[in-house]
Design a protein around this motif. Structure first.
Motif, PDB file in Angstrom:
ATOM      1  N   ASP A  91       0.813  -1.215   0.000  1.00 24.13           N
ATOM      2  CA  ASP A  91       0.000   0.000   0.000  1.00 24.13           C
ATOM      3  C   ASP A  91       0.846   1.265   0.000  1.00 24.13           C
ATOM      4  OD1 ASP A  91      -2.151  -1.603  -0.054  1.00 24.13           O
ATOM      5  OD2 ASP A  91      -2.743  -1.314   2.050  1.00 24.13           O
ATOM      6  N   ALA A  92       2.111   1.127   0.438  1.00 24.89           N
ATOM      7  CA  ALA A  92       2.983   2.301   0.491  1.00 24.89           C
ATOM      8  C   ALA A  92       3.478   2.701  -0.903  1.00 24.89           C
ATOM      9  CB  ALA A  92       4.171   2.010   1.405  1.00 24.89           C
ATOM     10  N   LEU A  93       3.388   1.783  -1.861  1.00 24.98           N
ATOM     11  CA  LEU A  93       3.934   2.051  -3.194  1.00 24.98           C
ATOM     12  C   LEU A  93       2.836   2.331  -4.215  1.00 24.98           C
ATOM     13  CD1 LEU A  93       6.543  -0.867  -3.412  1.00 24.98           C
ATOM     14  CD2 LEU A  93       7.088   1.556  -3.184  1.00 24.98           C
ATOM     15  N   PRO A  94       3.086   3.229  -5.177  1.00 24.15           N
ATOM     16  CA  PRO A  94       2.126   3.388  -6.288  1.00 24.15           C
ATOM     17  C   PRO A  94       2.129   2.123  -7.149  1.00 24.15           C
ATOM     18  CG  PRO A  94       4.073   4.756  -6.635  1.00 24.15           C
ATOM     19  CD  PRO A  94       4.229   4.128  -5.281  1.00 24.15           C
ATOM     20  N   PRO A  95       1.014   1.805  -7.849  1.00 21.35           N
ATOM     21  CA  PRO A  95       0.893   0.517  -8.558  1.00 21.35           C
ATOM     22  C   PRO A  95       2.053   0.179  -9.488  1.00 21.35           C
ATOM     23  CG  PRO A  95      -1.187   1.695  -8.586  1.00 21.35           C
ATOM     24  CD  PRO A  95      -0.202   2.614  -7.936  1.00 21.35           C
ATOM     25  N   TYR A  96       2.548   1.150 -10.282  1.00 21.26           N
ATOM     26  CA  TYR A  96       3.617   0.805 -11.239  1.00 21.26           C
ATOM     27  C   TYR A  96       4.912   0.443 -10.506  1.00 21.26           C
ATOM     28  CZ  TYR A  96       4.988   5.667 -10.386  1.00 21.26           C
ATOM     29  OH  TYR A  96       5.361   6.833  -9.788  1.00 21.26           O
ATOM     30  N   LEU A  97       5.152   1.087  -9.343  1.00 17.86           N
ATOM     31  CA  LEU A  97       6.349   0.766  -8.563  1.00 17.86           C
ATOM     32  C   LEU A  97       6.214  -0.584  -7.859  1.00 17.86           C
ATOM     33  CD1 LEU A  97       7.852   3.866  -6.733  1.00 17.86           C
ATOM     34  CD2 LEU A  97       8.977   2.280  -8.295  1.00 17.86           C
ATOM     35  N   ARG A  98       4.959  -0.926  -7.498  1.00 25.60           N
ATOM     36  CA  ARG A  98       4.714  -2.235  -6.868  1.00 25.60           C
ATOM     37  C   ARG A  98       5.213  -3.344  -7.777  1.00 25.60           C
ATOM     38  NH1 ARG A  98      -1.507  -1.629  -5.771  1.00 25.60           N
ATOM     39  NH2 ARG A  98      -1.318   0.073  -4.301  1.00 25.60           N
ATOM     40  N   PHE A  99       4.821  -3.264  -9.052  1.00 25.15           N
ATOM     41  CA  PHE A  99       5.220  -4.320  -9.975  1.00 25.15           C
ATOM     42  C   PHE A  99       6.735  -4.320 -10.180  1.00 25.15           C
ATOM     43  CE2 PHE A  99       6.292  -6.072 -14.114  1.00 25.15           C
ATOM     44  CZ  PHE A  99       5.853  -7.366 -13.903  1.00 25.15           C
ATOM     45  N   PHE A 100       7.315  -3.129 -10.288  1.00 23.42           N
ATOM     46  CA  PHE A 100       8.759  -3.017 -10.478  1.00 23.42           C
ATOM     47  C   PHE A 100       9.504  -3.677  -9.311  1.00 23.42           C
ATOM     48  CE2 PHE A 100      12.789  -0.723  -9.954  1.00 23.42           C
ATOM     49  CZ  PHE A 100      13.362  -0.959 -11.200  1.00 23.42           C
ATOM     50  N   VAL A 101       9.074  -3.350  -8.075  1.00 26.46           N
ATOM     51  CA  VAL A 101       9.707  -3.925  -6.878  1.00 26.46           C
ATOM     52  C   VAL A 101       9.529  -5.444  -6.873  1.00 26.46           C
ATOM     53  CG1 VAL A 101       9.541  -4.060  -4.347  1.00 26.46           C
ATOM     54  CG2 VAL A 101       9.537  -1.834  -5.482  1.00 26.46           C
ATOM     55  N   PHE A 102       8.297  -5.901  -7.162  1.00 28.67           N
ATOM     56  CA  PHE A 102       8.022  -7.336  -7.211  1.00 28.67           C
ATOM     57  C   PHE A 102       8.949  -8.017  -8.221  1.00 28.67           C
ATOM     58  CE2 PHE A 102       5.966 -10.953  -9.216  1.00 28.67           C
ATOM     59  CZ  PHE A 102       5.591 -11.704  -8.130  1.00 28.67           C
ATOM     60  N   PHE A 103       9.042  -7.437  -9.417  1.00 30.13           N
ATOM     61  CA  PHE A 103       9.832  -8.035 -10.486  1.00 30.13           C
ATOM     62  C   PHE A 103      11.318  -8.118 -10.114  1.00 30.13           C
ATOM     63  CE2 PHE A 103      12.254  -7.976 -14.437  1.00 30.13           C
ATOM     64  CZ  PHE A 103      11.635  -9.000 -15.133  1.00 30.13           C
ATOM     65  N   VAL A 104      11.853  -7.015  -9.577  1.00 29.81           N
ATOM     66  CA  VAL A 104      13.279  -6.969  -9.244  1.00 29.81           C
ATOM     67  C   VAL A 104      13.596  -7.933  -8.091  1.00 29.81           C
ATOM     68  CG1 VAL A 104      15.133  -5.494  -8.351  1.00 29.81           C
ATOM     69  CG2 VAL A 104      13.629  -4.643 -10.142  1.00 29.81           C
ATOM     70  N   VAL A 105      12.734  -7.939  -7.051  1.00 25.14           N
ATOM     71  CA  VAL A 105      12.996  -8.807  -5.892  1.00 25.14           C
ATOM     72  C   VAL A 105      12.888 -10.280  -6.287  1.00 25.14           C
ATOM     73  CG1 VAL A 105      12.198  -9.487  -3.590  1.00 25.14           C
ATOM     74  CG2 VAL A 105      12.327  -7.065  -4.194  1.00 25.14           C
ATOM     75  N   ILE A 106      11.833 -10.640  -7.011  1.00 25.62           N
ATOM     76  CA  ILE A 106      11.654 -12.058  -7.360  1.00 25.62           C
ATOM     77  C   ILE A 106      12.779 -12.497  -8.313  1.00 25.62           C
ATOM     78  CG2 ILE A 106      10.085 -11.977  -9.390  1.00 25.62           C
ATOM     79  CD1 ILE A 106       8.977 -14.141  -6.693  1.00 25.62           C
ATOM     80  N   ASP A 107      13.229 -11.592  -9.178  1.00 24.69           N
ATOM     81  CA  ASP A 107      14.311 -11.949 -10.087  1.00 24.69           C
ATOM     82  C   ASP A 107      15.629 -12.158  -9.329  1.00 24.69           C
ATOM     83  OD1 ASP A 107      15.045 -12.337 -12.942  1.00 24.69           O
ATOM     84  OD2 ASP A 107      16.532 -10.827 -12.392  1.00 24.69           O
ATOM     85  N   PHE A 108      15.838 -11.356  -8.290  1.00 31.04           N
ATOM     86  CA  PHE A 108      17.047 -11.541  -7.472  1.00 31.04           C
ATOM     87  C   PHE A 108      16.971 -12.884  -6.727  1.00 31.04           C
ATOM     88  CE2 PHE A 108      19.384 -10.957  -3.415  1.00 31.04           C
ATOM     89  CZ  PHE A 108      20.652 -10.967  -3.972  1.00 31.04           C
ATOM     90  N   LEU A 109      15.779 -13.224  -6.221  1.00 27.85           N
ATOM     91  CA  LEU A 109      15.624 -14.523  -5.544  1.00 27.85           C
ATOM     92  C   LEU A 109      15.887 -15.672  -6.518  1.00 27.85           C
ATOM     93  CD1 LEU A 109      12.436 -13.804  -3.375  1.00 27.85           C
ATOM     94  CD2 LEU A 109      14.797 -13.965  -2.575  1.00 27.85           C
ATOM     95  N   GLN A 110      15.408 -15.509  -7.761  1.00 26.56           N
ATOM     96  CA  GLN A 110      15.652 -16.530  -8.794  1.00 26.56           C
ATOM     97  C   GLN A 110      17.155 -16.658  -9.052  1.00 26.56           C
ATOM     98  OE1 GLN A 110      13.455 -18.371 -10.543  1.00 26.56           O
ATOM     99  NE2 GLN A 110      11.673 -17.186 -11.126  1.00 26.56           N
ATOM    100  N   TRP A 111      17.834 -15.515  -9.131  1.00 24.51           N
ATOM    101  CA  TRP A 111      19.275 -15.508  -9.370  1.00 24.51           C
ATOM    102  C   TRP A 111      19.983 -16.274  -8.242  1.00 24.51           C
ATOM    103  CZ3 TRP A 111      23.774 -14.143  -6.973  1.00 24.51           C
ATOM    104  CH2 TRP A 111      24.914 -14.032  -7.780  1.00 24.51           C
ATOM    105  N   GLY A 112      19.587 -15.973  -6.997  1.00 26.82           N
ATOM    106  CA  GLY A 112      20.196 -16.630  -5.838  1.00 26.82           C
ATOM    107  C   GLY A 112      19.935 -18.129  -5.843  1.00 26.82           C
TER     108      GLY A 112
END
Ligand SMILES: [Zn+2]
Ligand SMILES: [Zn+2]
Length: 322
Positions: free
Chosen positions: A116-137
């Motif tokens: 809720d703290a993030l605007p919708p477009y940033l929510r997806f960006f954060v989700f994408f970057v974090v999940i991609d880093f977890l995939q990398w790990g």
């Protein structure tokens, strides 16, 4: 919200699958861009067409190359039996279970409402970057752990790559690490089910493209996203060190950041793994990791040697040839 989850573990899992089934049947009756199956077929068609139009390495054909038909079998096995139904359902089931565990312990969730703290477009960006880093790990660990490498080896034993090679991997890889990915999101107020389809839209296209045998110059994009140029090096055996390079799933930045980016200009990748002892048949590959781990368990003193199983197989072969 957590107090409104009176479900048992079994009910949660079965509800997640039935919700997904309802969603899927609805999507077939009234197709739109959110239907993962329609998108899957689109990804197959686009990447297969690009391979036909701009093949790179002409020493093997696009259709009928080594492993082509096995790859198609994997494609349907992973995407239809495991992934297409399982991914969404697993995401929602883990979300339910984590929130319920916290609620039972009297802890209010989300712990930190990033959603809720993030605007919708940033929510997806954060989700994408974090999940991609977890995939990398997770991918990095698949190469470092001798136990997990026995599963991941199936993907790396391929000696000729094409679009369908993307799905040529052992389903055991999913069961070990992927469910844990959804936990941080559940605790930060993310409804992962709302994002997973959009992630799949981008991640699928990028990973399918990265296995295509195509001659496209990606320019600076290879420093941002995974490309065939860099992922072919990930699949190659003429690389420095024995644990691999270019672990990217979607974003190449993690490899650049941690020093695993590798893209030499003076040589060509030689695909496959050294001392390849992986069977060529689909079912042979499905049972391979279990057999390899069983053999490792019976020789615990040699567990630390990553190439132990391959060495043992070589010795066995030599013995029988004598
Ligand atoms: Zn790998
Ligand atoms: Zn790959």
């Amino acid at each position: 919200m957590p107090e409104a989850i009176p479900l048992s573990f079994g009910e949660t899992v079965s509800q997640s699958f039935s919700t997904y089934w309802t969603y899927l049947t609805h999507s077939f009756k009234d197709p739109d861009v959110h239907n993962p199956l329609i998108y899957l077929f689109l990804v197959y068609a686009i990447t297969f067409s690009i391979e036909q139009l701009a093949p790179k390495r002409l020493n093997y054909p696009v259709v009928g190359r080594k492993g082509f038909w096995t790859d198609l079998m994997y494609l349907f096995f992973i995407d239809f039996a495991i992934q297409a139904i399982g991914l969404y359902a697993v995401a929602t089931a883990v979300e339910f279970i984590v929130l319920k565990l916290f609620s039972n312990a009297g802890i209010e969730t989300p712990l930190f409402n990033l959603h809720d703290a993030l605007p919708p477009y940033l929510r997806f960006f954060v989700f994408f970057v974090v999940i991609d880093f977890l995939q990398w790990g997770a991918h990095f660990i698949l190469h470092r752990s001798n136990f997990l490498w026995q599963f991941h080896k199936i993907h790396h034993a391929q000696e000729q790559l094409g679009f369908a090679s993307t799905r040529h991997f052992h389903f055991g890889e999913y069961l070990v690490l992927k469910p844990a990915f959804w936990i941080p999101f559940a605790l930060c107020g993310f409804k992962t089910a709302d994002y997973v389809i959009w992630y799949v839209w981008i991640a699928y296209m990028l990973t399918f493209l990265s296995h295509c045998n195509i001659r496209i110059n990606w320019g600076f994009l290879k420093y941002v996203f995974i490309t065939p140029e860099t992922h072919f090096w990930h699949h190659s055996r003429n690389i420095p060190g024995k644990y691999g390079v270019n672990y990217a799933s979607s974003l190449a930045v993690w490899d650049l950041l941690f020093g695993f980016f590798y893209n030499p200009k003076d040589k060509e990748p030689v695909l496959g793994i050294p001392d390849n002892d992986v069977p060529e048949t689909f079912w042979g590959q499905i049972v391979y990791p279990f057999k390899a781990i069983f053999r490792m368990k019976n020789s615990p003193e040699q567990n630390k040697d990553k190439d132990f199983v391959a060495k043992q197989t070589r010795q066995e072969k030599r013995r029988t040839q004598r």
